[in-house]
Enzyme design. Structure first.
Site, mmCIF file in Angstrom:
data_model
loop_
_atom_site.group_PDB
_atom_site.id
_atom_site.type_symbol
_atom_site.label_atom_id
_atom_site.label_comp_id
_atom_site.label_asym_id
_atom_site.label_seq_id
_atom_site.Cartn_x
_atom_site.Cartn_y
_atom_site.Cartn_z
ATOM 1 C CB SER A 242 8.736 -5.014 1.034
ATOM 2 O OG SER A 242 9.294 -5.246 2.296
ATOM 3 C CG ASP B 267 19.812 -5.435 3.805
ATOM 4 O OD1 ASP B 267 19.359 -6.556 3.595
ATOM 5 O OD2 ASP B 267 19.112 -4.413 3.824
HETATM 6 C C1 LIG Z 1 18.048 2.797 5.946
HETATM 7 C C2 LIG Z 1 18.033 4.258 5.607
HETATM 8 C C3 LIG Z 1 17.410 4.443 4.214
HETATM 9 C C4 LIG Z 1 17.154 4.995 6.621
HETATM 10 O O1 LIG Z 1 16.949 6.299 6.149
HETATM 11 P P1 LIG Z 1 16.504 7.467 7.124
HETATM 12 O O2 LIG Z 1 15.434 7.017 8.060
HETATM 13 O O3 LIG Z 1 16.187 8.625 6.259
HETATM 14 O O4 LIG Z 1 17.830 7.704 7.974
HETATM 15 P P2 LIG Z 1 18.279 8.962 8.799
HETATM 16 O O5 LIG Z 1 17.125 9.741 9.332
HETATM 17 O O6 LIG Z 1 19.302 8.492 9.756
HETATM 18 O O7 LIG Z 1 18.961 9.870 7.658
HETATM 19 C C5 LIG Z 1 19.514 11.136 7.969
HETATM 20 C C6 LIG Z 1 20.670 11.422 7.019
HETATM 21 O O8 LIG Z 1 21.720 10.460 7.287
HETATM 22 C C7 LIG Z 1 22.074 9.801 6.104
HETATM 23 N N1 LIG Z 1 22.377 8.391 6.375
HETATM 24 C C8 LIG Z 1 21.601 7.476 6.979
HETATM 25 N N2 LIG Z 1 22.204 6.269 6.948
HETATM 26 C C9 LIG Z 1 23.379 6.443 6.318
HETATM 27 C C10 LIG Z 1 24.408 5.568 5.943
HETATM 28 N N3 LIG Z 1 24.353 4.268 6.177
HETATM 29 N N4 LIG Z 1 25.480 6.092 5.295
HETATM 30 C C11 LIG Z 1 25.538 7.417 5.026
HETATM 31 N N5 LIG Z 1 24.578 8.291 5.316
HETATM 32 C C12 LIG Z 1 23.505 7.807 5.968
HETATM 33 C C13 LIG Z 1 20.825 9.847 5.257
HETATM 34 O O9 LIG Z 1 21.136 9.615 3.875
HETATM 35 C C14 LIG Z 1 20.319 11.233 5.545
HETATM 36 O O10 LIG Z 1 21.092 12.141 4.790
HETATM 37 P P3 LIG Z 1 20.426 13.468 4.134
HETATM 38 O O11 LIG Z 1 19.947 14.260 5.289
HETATM 39 O O12 LIG Z 1 21.537 14.080 3.368
HETATM 40 O O13 LIG Z 1 19.294 12.991 3.269
HETATM 41 C C15 LIG Z 1 19.455 4.865 5.642
HETATM 42 O O14 LIG Z 1 20.028 4.630 6.921
HETATM 43 C C16 LIG Z 1 20.358 4.285 4.563
HETATM 44 O O15 LIG Z 1 20.356 4.805 3.445
HETATM 45 N N6 LIG Z 1 21.155 3.211 4.865
HETATM 46 C C17 LIG Z 1 21.975 2.554 3.878
HETATM 47 C C18 LIG Z 1 21.124 1.641 3.001
HETATM 48 C C19 LIG Z 1 20.660 0.413 3.780
HETATM 49 O O16 LIG Z 1 21.432 -0.222 4.458
HETATM 50 N N7 LIG Z 1 19.381 0.076 3.619
HETATM 51 C C20 LIG Z 1 18.817 -1.104 4.252
HETATM 52 C C21 LIG Z 1 17.934 -0.740 5.389
HETATM 53 S S1 LIG Z 1 17.338 -2.155 6.247
#
Ligand SMILES: CC(C)(COP(=O)(O)OP(=O)(O)OC[C@H]1O[C@@H](n2cnc3c(N)ncnc32)[C@H](O)[C@@H]1OP(=O)(O)O)[C@@H](O)C(=O)NCCC(=O)NCCS
Length: 447
Positions: A254, A385
Site C-alpha cells: 500500500s 493482522d
Molecule cells: C506476509 C507474506 C506474504 C510474506 O511473504 P514472503 O516474503 O514471500 O514470505 P517468505 O519468504 O517467508 O515465503 C517463503 C514461502 O513460505 C510461505 N509462507 C510464508 N508465510 C506463510 C504462512 N503464514 N503460512 C504458510 N506459508 C507461508 C510462502 O507462501 C512461501 O511459499 P512458496 O515458496 O511456496 O511460495 C507471507 O508470510 C504470508 O503469506 N503470510 C500470510 C498472510 C499475511 O498474514 N499477510 C499479512 C502480512 S502483514
C-alpha cells in the site's frame, strides 16, 4: 462517553502547515548534503533471483516517516510503539496515543503539544463533510460489493475537488506542489471517517449516519460514525489501532503503491485509492479479515477450549491444503511484530478472559513451531493482522469484511505523510528498469 475537547481553541498553537513550511527548506538542504556525501556509495549488490523474488531486500526507496527493523519492528521517526504510547499526547481520560499526534510526528519528527493535536482534531472535524455526489456514489453501491471496493471508489471520486490537481492545471510552480498536496492530504484524512461510516451503515445497518462532532477527537468521531462511540474502551482501541497501522516504512504494497502513483503527480486522492486497492489483497491488509475467518472456522471445527493437539492438527491441515496461515509471516520482520504485541497487551488489559482472545493466544504458542517445522516461511511469527480482529469482535464489530477499511483509514496517515514530503523534496517519477527472461538469458549466457 468519549472525551470532548472543551473550549480552548488552538488559535495560538503553531499549525502543522506552518511548521512544515519551516522544516522543508532545512530538509531540502539535509537531503542535498546526504546526496553530496553518500550519493555515489553502493547500496549493495543484488541478484537476478531478487528481481524474480518480489525485489526482497533491494534498497530502492526513500521513506521518511518510519523505518522497519527485521528484529525490532517499526520505529516512527525513531520511536518504537511503546515510546509513542508513552510520549504522544492522549485525550484526557484516554490511555492510548492520539493518531493526530502520530501524524504530526510522521510529518515533522517532533512530538506535538496537546494544543497542536487539539488543533488537528478540530481541523479534521471541520473538513470532514464529503460531497453529496460521493455520498450518492456510496449509497448506490450494492451491499454485496466488498467494502474495500466501495472505499476505493469513494476515495478516487474525492479527486473531483483536488486542490493539487487544480493548482497543477493552473500552472503552479513545482516548489509550491507540497502546499496543495498538504491541503488535499488533510481533506483526505478528514473525510475518511464519513466514508468508512457510510459504507459500514449502508452494508450492515440502516444507512443512517450521525454527524461529526467538532469537539471530539478523530478516533472518537470514527467510533461514533461506526456506532461504537459510547464505548470508551473502543474509542481508545481506535486510537491505538490507527496509530499502529498508520505506517510500516515504504516497501509494503500500500505504501509503495501510493508513492509510485504519486510520483506521476497524481493527486493524493488518486494515489491513496491505488494504495487501498493493494491493501485489499489477502497477502496484505485483507489478512485481518482472513485471520478472523480462519480462527472462527477452526473454532467451529474443533470446538471451544480445544487441546493444543487439535489446534496443531488444524494448522497442519491448512498448510497441507496449500493455504497460508493468515496473520503469520512477514516479508521483512523476523520476530513477533510489535504491533501484534501492542494489541495483545491491550487485550490482556481489557479482555483477558475472552475465549476468542485465549484461542488467539493458544495459536501464538503453536503456529511458530509448526511453520518452522514446515520449513518454508522465513518468519514464523505473528504479524499485526493476527490480532486485530479479535479485539474488534470483542467490542461488537464482528463484520470481518469491513476490517480492511479500518486498516485503510489508518494507512492514509503514513501514505499521505510521505506524499507531502515527496512533493516537498521534488521526488522524481519512479521508473525502475525491467527485463524479460529472454533478455536475462542473453545478458548472462556463456559468461
Ligand atoms: C506476509 C507474506 C506474504 C510474506 O511473504 P514472503 O516474503 O514471500 O514470505 P517468505 O519468504 O517467508 O515465503 C517463503 C514461502 O513460505 C510461505 N509462507 C510464508 N508465510 C506463510 C504462512 N503464514 N503460512 C504458510 N506459508 C507461508 C510462502 O507462501 C512461501 O511459499 P512458496 O515458496 O511456496 O511460495 C507471507 O508470510 C504470508 O503469506 N503470510 C500470510 C498472510 C499475511 O498474514 N499477510 C499479512 C502480512 S502483514
Amino acid at each position: 462517553m468519549a472525551r470532548t475537547f472543551a473550549s480552548t481553541p488552538a488559535a495560538h498553537a503553531q499549525s502543522l502547515k506552518d511548521r512544515m513550511a519551516e522544516l522543508i527548506p532545512k530538509e531540502i538542504e539535509e537531503v542535498k548534503a546526504v546526496r553530496a556525501a553518500y550519493g555515489n556509495k553502493s547500496f549493495g549488490e543484488y541478484t537476478v533471483d531478487q528481481a524474480y523474488g518480489g525485489m526482497r531486500g533491494i534498497k530502492g526507496l526513500i521513506w521518511e516517516g518510519s523505518v522497519l527493523d527485521a528484529d525490532e519492528g517499526i520505529r516512527f521517526r525513531g520511536k518504537t510503539i511503546p515510546e509513542c504510547q508513552a510520549e504522544l499526547p492522549k485525550a484526557p481520560g484516554g490511555s492510548e496515543p492520539l493518531p493526530e499526534g502520530l501524524f504530526w510526528l510522521l510529518l515533522t519528527g517532533e512530538v506535538p503539544t496537546q494544543e497542536q493535536v487539539q488543533g488537528l482534531s478540530q481541523e479534521w472535524a471541520a473538513r470532514a463533510a464529503i460531497p453529496k455526489f460521493v455520498e450518492e456514489l456510496i449509497d448506490r453501491c450494492p451491499n454485496t460489493l466488498h467494502p474495500m471496493s466501495q472505499f476505493s471508489l469513494a476515495v478516487t471520486a474525492l479527486n473531483h475537488d483536488s486542490a493539487f490537481a487544480k493548482a497543477y492545471s493552473n500552472g503552479v510552480h513545482k516548489k509550491e506542489y507540497w502546499k496543495t498536496t498538504f491541503d488535499d492530504s488533510m481533506d483526505l484524512i478528514a473525510k475518511l471517517p464519513n466514508i468508512a461510516g457510510r459504507i459500514f451503515r449502508n452494508v450492515y445497518g440502516d444507512g443512517k449516519l450521525p454527524a461529526i462532532d467538532a469537539n471530539k477527537d478523530y478516533s472518537a468521531n470514527l467510533a461514533t460514525l461506526l456506532g461504537f462511540g459510547e464505548s470508551k474502551e473502543f474509542v481508545d482501541l481506535m486510537r491505538l489501532y490507527i496509530t499502529i497501522h498508520s505506517d510500516h516504512e515504504g516497501g509494503n504494497v500500500s505504501a509503495h503503491t501510493g508513492h509510485l502513483v504519486g510520483s506521476a503527480l497524481s493527486d493524493p486522492f488518486l494515489s491513496f485509492a491505488a494504495s487501498l486497492n493493494g491493501l485489499a489483497g489477502p497477502l496484505h491488509g485483507l489478512a485481518n479479515q482472513e485471520v478472523l475467518r480462519w480462527v472462527q472456522k477452526m473454532r467451529a471445527q474443533i470446538g471451544e477450549g480445544a487441546s493444543d493437539d487439535k489446534v496443531a492438527e488444524y494448522v497442519w491441515s491448512t498448510l497441507k491444503s496449500g493455504q497460508v496461515v493468515p496473520g503469520y509471516g512477514h516479508a521483512v520482520l523476523r520476530k513477533t511484530d510489535p504491533r501484534y504485541t501492542a494489541q495483545r497487551e491491550f487485550a490482556l488489559k481489557h479482555l483477558p478472559e475472552d475465549p476468542l482472545f485465549k484461542l488467539v493466544g493458544q495459536i501464538y504458542k503453536i503456529v511458530p513451531d509448526i511453520l518452522l517445522e514446515a520449513g518454508k516461511a522465513k518468519n514464523p511469527w505473528p504479524n499485526v493482522d493476527a490480532h486485530s480482529g479479535v479485539l474488534l469482535t470483542y467490542y461488537g464489530l464482528h463484520h470481518q469484511d469491513f476490517y480492511t477499511v479500518l486498516f485503510g483509514v489508518s494507512r492514509a496517515f503514513g501514505v499521505v505523510s510521505q506524499l507531502i514530503w515527496d512533493r516537498a523534496l521534488g521526488m522524481p517519477l519512479e521508473r525502475p528498469k525491467s527485463y524479460s527472461t529472454a533478455a536475462i538469458k542473453k545478458m548472462f549466457e556463456g559468461k
